[in-house]
Design a protein around this motif. Structure first.
Motif, mmCIF file in Angstrom:
data_model
loop_
_atom_site.group_PDB
_atom_site.id
_atom_site.type_symbol
_atom_site.label_atom_id
_atom_site.label_comp_id
_atom_site.label_asym_id
_atom_site.label_seq_id
_atom_site.Cartn_x
_atom_site.Cartn_y
_atom_site.Cartn_z
ATOM 1 N N MET A 165 0.815 -1.222 0.000
ATOM 2 C CA MET A 165 0.000 0.000 0.000
ATOM 3 C C MET A 165 0.845 1.266 0.000
ATOM 4 S SD MET A 165 -2.979 -1.145 2.548
ATOM 5 C CE MET A 165 -4.100 -2.433 2.068
ATOM 6 N N ASP A 166 0.235 2.351 -0.461
ATOM 7 C CA ASP A 166 0.930 3.648 -0.499
ATOM 8 C C ASP A 166 1.253 4.108 0.918
ATOM 9 O OD1 ASP A 166 0.890 3.844 -3.135
ATOM 10 O OD2 ASP A 166 -0.917 5.095 -3.281
ATOM 11 N N GLY A 167 2.420 4.684 1.079
ATOM 12 C CA GLY A 167 2.771 5.284 2.369
ATOM 13 C C GLY A 167 3.257 4.266 3.375
ATOM 14 N N PHE A 168 3.469 3.013 2.953
ATOM 15 C CA PHE A 168 3.887 2.001 3.922
ATOM 16 C C PHE A 168 5.245 2.347 4.529
ATOM 17 C CE2 PHE A 168 6.165 -1.861 5.056
ATOM 18 C CZ PHE A 168 5.311 -2.350 6.016
ATOM 19 N N GLN A 169 6.125 2.939 3.706
ATOM 20 C CA GLN A 169 7.477 3.238 4.193
ATOM 21 C C GLN A 169 7.467 4.123 5.439
ATOM 22 O OE1 GLN A 169 10.283 1.855 3.735
ATOM 23 N NE2 GLN A 169 9.197 0.535 2.302
ATOM 24 N N ASP A 170 6.444 4.997 5.531
ATOM 25 C CA ASP A 170 6.392 5.910 6.679
ATOM 26 C C ASP A 170 6.141 5.186 7.996
ATOM 27 O OD1 ASP A 170 6.783 8.103 5.080
ATOM 28 O OD2 ASP A 170 4.651 8.285 4.625
ATOM 29 N N VAL A 171 5.490 4.033 7.902
ATOM 30 C CA VAL A 171 5.161 3.329 9.146
ATOM 31 C C VAL A 171 5.915 2.011 9.267
ATOM 32 C CG1 VAL A 171 2.874 4.358 9.377
ATOM 33 C CG2 VAL A 171 3.138 2.240 8.097
ATOM 34 N N ALA A 172 6.785 1.719 8.296
ATOM 35 C CA ALA A 172 7.469 0.417 8.259
ATOM 36 C C ALA A 172 8.208 0.124 9.559
ATOM 37 C CB ALA A 172 8.436 0.372 7.092
ATOM 38 N N LEU A 173 8.710 1.191 10.174
ATOM 39 C CA LEU A 173 9.482 1.061 11.411
ATOM 40 C C LEU A 173 8.693 0.347 12.509
ATOM 41 C CD1 LEU A 173 12.138 2.060 12.652
ATOM 42 C CD2 LEU A 173 10.933 4.121 13.334
ATOM 43 N N TYR A 174 7.384 0.538 12.499
ATOM 44 C CA TYR A 174 6.570 0.013 13.590
ATOM 45 C C TYR A 174 5.974 -1.361 13.297
ATOM 46 C CZ TYR A 174 6.895 4.803 15.120
ATOM 47 O OH TYR A 174 7.377 6.013 15.513
ATOM 48 N N LEU A 175 6.202 -1.849 12.091
ATOM 49 C CA LEU A 175 5.582 -3.118 11.725
ATOM 50 C C LEU A 175 6.660 -4.137 11.394
ATOM 51 C CD1 LEU A 175 2.756 -1.695 9.472
ATOM 52 C CD2 LEU A 175 2.535 -2.606 11.761
ATOM 53 N N PRO A 176 6.327 -5.426 11.505
ATOM 54 C CA PRO A 176 7.327 -6.437 11.144
ATOM 55 C C PRO A 176 7.652 -6.363 9.654
ATOM 56 C CG PRO A 176 5.250 -7.464 11.816
ATOM 57 C CD PRO A 176 5.083 -6.008 12.002
ATOM 58 N N THR A 177 8.853 -6.790 9.308
ATOM 59 C CA THR A 177 9.220 -6.784 7.894
ATOM 60 C C THR A 177 8.513 -7.936 7.194
ATOM 61 O OG1 THR A 177 11.065 -8.229 8.292
ATOM 62 C CG2 THR A 177 11.499 -5.878 8.435
ATOM 63 N N LYS A 178 8.638 -7.925 5.891
ATOM 64 C CA LYS A 178 7.952 -8.935 5.090
ATOM 65 C C LYS A 178 8.382 -10.342 5.504
ATOM 66 C CE LYS A 178 6.346 -8.802 0.406
ATOM 67 N NZ LYS A 178 6.394 -8.047 -0.826
ATOM 68 N N THR A 179 9.696 -10.531 5.665
ATOM 69 C CA THR A 179 10.181 -11.866 6.024
ATOM 70 C C THR A 179 9.711 -12.264 7.412
ATOM 71 O OG1 THR A 179 12.133 -11.242 4.802
ATOM 72 C CG2 THR A 179 12.241 -13.284 6.015
ATOM 73 N N GLU A 180 9.779 -11.321 8.348
ATOM 74 C CA GLU A 180 9.318 -11.631 9.709
ATOM 75 C C GLU A 180 7.863 -12.078 9.678
ATOM 76 O OE1 GLU A 180 12.119 -8.499 12.186
ATOM 77 O OE2 GLU A 180 10.060 -7.977 11.743
ATOM 78 N N ASN A 181 7.080 -11.363 8.883
ATOM 79 C CA ASN A 181 5.666 -11.689 8.795
ATOM 80 C C ASN A 181 5.464 -13.079 8.208
ATOM 81 O OD1 ASN A 181 2.920 -11.008 9.074
ATOM 82 N ND2 ASN A 181 2.808 -10.598 6.879
ATOM 83 N N GLN A 182 6.265 -13.394 7.170
ATOM 84 C CA GLN A 182 6.139 -14.723 6.554
ATOM 85 C C GLN A 182 6.548 -15.819 7.535
ATOM 86 O OE1 GLN A 182 8.446 -13.960 3.100
ATOM 87 N NE2 GLN A 182 6.685 -14.036 1.735
ATOM 88 N N LEU A 183 7.613 -15.544 8.293
ATOM 89 C CA LEU A 183 8.063 -16.530 9.276
ATOM 90 C C LEU A 183 6.965 -16.806 10.305
ATOM 91 C CD1 LEU A 183 11.710 -15.304 9.951
ATOM 92 C CD2 LEU A 183 11.099 -17.504 8.996
ATOM 93 N N GLN A 184 6.335 -15.708 10.763
ATOM 94 C CA GLN A 184 5.240 -15.839 11.718
ATOM 95 C C GLN A 184 4.114 -16.670 11.134
ATOM 96 O OE1 GLN A 184 3.990 -13.463 14.560
ATOM 97 N NE2 GLN A 184 6.104 -13.697 15.183
ATOM 98 N N ARG A 185 3.797 -16.368 9.894
ATOM 99 C CA ARG A 185 2.681 -17.014 9.230
ATOM 100 C C ARG A 185 2.910 -18.517 9.136
ATOM 101 N NH1 ARG A 185 -1.422 -15.871 5.760
ATOM 102 N NH2 ARG A 185 -2.015 -17.898 5.012
ATOM 103 N N VAL A 186 4.124 -18.871 8.678
ATOM 104 C CA VAL A 186 4.447 -20.284 8.514
ATOM 105 C C VAL A 186 4.402 -21.001 9.859
ATOM 106 C CG1 VAL A 186 6.353 -21.818 7.937
ATOM 107 C CG2 VAL A 186 5.784 -19.947 6.437
ATOM 108 N N TYR A 187 4.884 -20.306 10.869
ATOM 109 C CA TYR A 187 4.900 -20.881 12.225
ATOM 110 C C TYR A 187 3.480 -21.164 12.713
ATOM 111 C CZ TYR A 187 5.137 -20.370 17.360
ATOM 112 O OH TYR A 187 4.978 -20.515 18.707
#
Lengths: 381, 395
Positions: free
Chosen positions: A128-150
């Motif tokens: 989504m647009d503007g994601f970079q502004d809040v990226a600091l507060y959210l898990p990265t793509k890989t972290e999210n995928q790791l969580q998902r798989v887990y």
């Protein structure tokens, strides 16, 4: 000399070296440091309440709130005025609340269901647009995928999400998950002076009844033996946990990046970590020997090794450029987390690639050391 | 005496362990400067998006609110938002125009006003969400302290004549980073280095006792010289740490020694400003006093217990001593100011933050200096007595 006699000789040298090592203060200090590390980690897990799902989700909630703090409060309903990212974040916040509630009233099935929903929401947010502004507060793509798989694995296996983090296997899983960040530093500080005395006073070793090459081999083996003891010590110090908190689940899933996002059992994860640790330790010891030869100074050796270790942090672009550089793999926790995938220039560093690279480098270094000692350069040292 | 000092000095600086400590400090300071410092993310930063979001939300509310028959909290919002937004607008405009002085002025007013609203405003207004971490029952107090401190700091920026920049506002310049670290874990690192450097200063002599017989000196004087060398060596630990400072300075600027540092006074519950140079000097004074205390303690344990690991253990026990009794607000009922370990977080003591979390007004530089010097005197006196006992004449 007869081969048999040679063997006896070698064994004697190893024995002598080990006897010297036994009373070495550095070894005692290293053992104490390891014990303090393990017990410190146990108290850290206790005080930080690791494994407390409510706490973890509250942290998530807070991060999303911080991200939302950057948005004007608007209508977040389906047809509202808010931006897509804003609506997504508000929904994330709602899902996290459900998770927290599920943890509190002990509804594991609901917890897993909402966790997967959250992973999907987050996955959508990356584009989504503007994601970079809040990226600091959210898990990265890989972290999210790791969580998902887990979570997916937990659903498939029908396992519970809440585990006592201080049961034996769970604790070891946590320990080996973070030890990769400091292991190389530890071994390089431990081994930085391995041959410095010998290079400074060559006459010392000329008196030995064996060749210098063999002596180096004996030194190297004794250092590796000590490393083995250090690793063993990690397990031994964790043993009391069996008594207090039980063995735990050795087949509990751990999500790792090994070329693709996949799930290891805890025991496999520990096994791979130990293998990495042994190879990295050997790598560090051989590197120490070579740098000792070249620099003739223990501190420079240590400093150069530490600089090599942080070079991938300083020049992250180099990792994608030269993926076969063994230095990239020295912090193996970082490889297992797939952290390098989320850099500005993503580098896909595989677990197996690291083992091969470090292994090949060890062989090359062995050849270099052998060539050095057989070329008779020692006489000129 | 001089020749013995020289002898000890050379021993100290050619000691493998000591050089290793310096090298490791050098490495970590470089690592900090290059990897950790750039990812510093303060809560109170210059964030245009956050300001805009707050401003627009309130502005929208004011434009659309129906002022007839309001709920009391709506009425409260209608009353307070215009002034709040005026300051927020001031900040946004100043940032747009790159007028940092104006920004500092508006920001200071904004923080004062926000804190007044939030702290006294009851339970429907909140500080920045990042203060409200899990299990933190004092989030409101933390926010209150941070807002008032920021208000006072920005007031200082607005009044004085400084070269302002966003790095200065977010305390990212080299000197300000140093100041921030003094208020977090830098004192621990320095004191631990001091322990590591001086743990074997006496016990190393046991390896070659005959060497020392040549010096016609009493054990007491010998110990004093050793202490002096260890103190000098510990102070030199600042040099490798300064390397990191240079790297940060090259990146974010060095800042200025005149920049204001807010100091909290628990007596009148308000902040006053001192210059960064004054703050640094006070810190250095207390840290050096800590060095003296630690070294004299290690001299004492060296002659009493005679084991390096015991030295390390006792040294670290002093460093982590505060954790055993620290609870927020405990200073209200306990006289924590008489425990030397309460002063270990040197920067926080001087900035007044320790007083704030202890709810005490006695943790000051003066009290700290008194307590620590008293400890040093007692320990040195004990060392003096023991070293003059006939049994200890041979160290």
């Amino acid at each position: 000399m007869l081969p048999f006699l040679r063997g006896v000789c070698m064994r004697n040298v190893l024995k002598t070296v080990l006897m010297i090592e036994k009373s070495n203060k550095k070894n005692i200090a290293a053992c104490i440091i390891i014990a303090v590390f393990v017990f410190g980690l146990i108290s850290f897990i206790t005080t930080e309440e690791k494994g407390n799902l409510i706490k973890e989700r509250t942290g998530d909630y807070q991060s999303v709130s911080s991200a939302l703090y950057k948005f004007q409060i608007e209508d977040a309903s389906e047809n509202g005025d808010g931006s897509d990212l804003y609506k997504n974040l508000v929904r994330q916040q709602r899902v996290i609340s459900t998770q927290r509630m599920a943890a509190r009233v002990d509804r594991p099935a609901l917890y897993l269901e909402t966790s997967l929903e959250l992973a999907d929401l987050r996955d959508a947010a990356f584009k989504m647009d503007g994601f970079q502004d809040v990226a600091l507060y959210l898990p990265t793509k890989t972290e999210n995928q790791l969580q998902r798989v887990y979570y997916q694995e937990l659903v498939n296996e029908g396992k519970s999400v809440s585990q006592n983090p201080l049961s034996f296997y769970q604790f070891l899983g946590y320990l080996f998950g973070i030890i990769g960040a400091g292991w190389f530093i530890f071994v390089s500080i431990y081994s930085c002076g391995i041959l410095i005395e010998e290079f400074q006073h060559t006459s010392l070793i000329k008196g030995y009844p064996i060749s210098f090459g063999k002596y180096v081999l004996a030194k190297c083996s004794s250092a590796m033996l000590m490393v083995g003891i250090f690793i063993l010590l990690l397990f031994i110090c964790s043993l009391p946990l069996i008594y207090f908190n039980g063995l735990g689940d050795s087949s509990y899933p751990v999500a790792v990046y090994s070329g693709s996002i996949e799930v290891f059992t805890t025991i496999k994860f520990i096994g791979v970590s130990v293998l990495y640790m042994l190879l990295i330790a050997l790598f560090a010891i051989l590197l120490s020997i070579i740098l000792n030869m070249l620099l003739k100074n223990m501190y420079l050796t240590m400093f150069v090794q530490l600089l090599l270790y942080i070079s991938p942090y300083l020049f992250p672009g180099m990792m994608a450029f030269v993926p076969w550089n063994p230095i990239n793999y020295l912090n193996f926790s970082r490889i297992f987390n797939g952290e390098t995938l989320d850099l500005a220039t993503p580098a896909a560093l595989y677990m197996s690639q690291g083992l091969i690279t470090i292994g090949v480098c060890i062989v090359i270094m062995l050849f270099i050391i052998k060539a050095f000692f057989t070329a008779g350069k020692l006489k000129r040292v | 005496m001089q020749s013995y000092f020289k002898f000890e000095f050379l021993h100290f600086f050619f000691n493998k362990k000591n050089i290793a400590v310096y090298v490791i400090l050098l490495f970590f300071s470089c690592y900090y400067a290059m990897v950790v410092a750039p990812s510093y993310d303060p809560i109170e930063k210059v964030d245009k998006l956050e300001m805009e979001a707050r401003y627009l939300t309130r502005e929208d509310f004011l434009n659309s609110v129906n002022t007839e028959r309001m709920h009391p909290s709506t009425a409260y919002a209608v009353m307070t938002y215009p002034e709040w937004n005026e300051y927020e607008k001031g900040r946004l405009d100043a940032l747009e125009e790159h007028d940092f002085k104006k920004y500092a002025e508006a920001t200071s007013k904004w923080y004062t006003y926000s804190d007044g609203m939030i702290y006294k405003g009851g339970d429907f207004l909140f500080y920045h969400p990042r203060y409200y971490t899990y299990g933190n029952n004092y989030a409101r107090e933390d926010g209150h302290f941070a807002y008032l401190s920021a208000a006072s700091r920005y007031e200082g920026y607005a009044e004085g004549d400084y070269a302002l920049s966003i790095d200065v506002f977010e305390e990212r310049t080299a000197l300000q980073t140093w100041q921030r670290l003094l208020q977090s874990y830098l004192p621990f690192i320095l004191i631990v280095s001091c322990i590591l450097l001086s743990a074997d200063i006496v016990l190393k002599d046991r390896r070659n006792p005959t060497l020392l017989r040549g010096f016609p000196m009493s054990p007491w004087r010998r110990l004093l010289v050793k202490g002096g060398v260890a103190l000098f060596g510990s102070i030199l630990a600042f040099i490798p740490l300064a390397a990191g400072l240079l790297i940060i300075g090259a990146r974010n600027g060095f800042g200025s020694l005149d920049l204001p540092v807010p100091i909290y006074s628990h007596v009148d519950k308000s902040f006053s400003l001192i210059s960064l140079s004054e703050f640094m000097l006070q810190n250095m004074a207390l840290i050096i006093l800590w060095f003296v205390l630690i070294i004299s303690l290690l001299l004492l344990t060296s002659i009493l217990i005679r084991n390096e690991f015991a030295n390390l253990f006792i040294g670290f026990a002093v460093v982590i001593g505060e954790f055993t009794y620290y609870t927020r607000g405990i200073g209200f009922i306990r006289e924590v100011q008489w425990y030397p370990t309460s002063y270990i977080q040197v920067g926080q003591v001087i900035s007044g933050y320790r007083n704030y979390v202890y709810e005490s007004n006695a943790l000051t530089l003066g009290n700290g200096a008194t307590v620590l010097s008293a400890c040093v005197c007692i320990i040195l006196l004990t060392v003096f007595i023991i070293s003059n006992l006939p049994k200890f004449k041979q160290l």
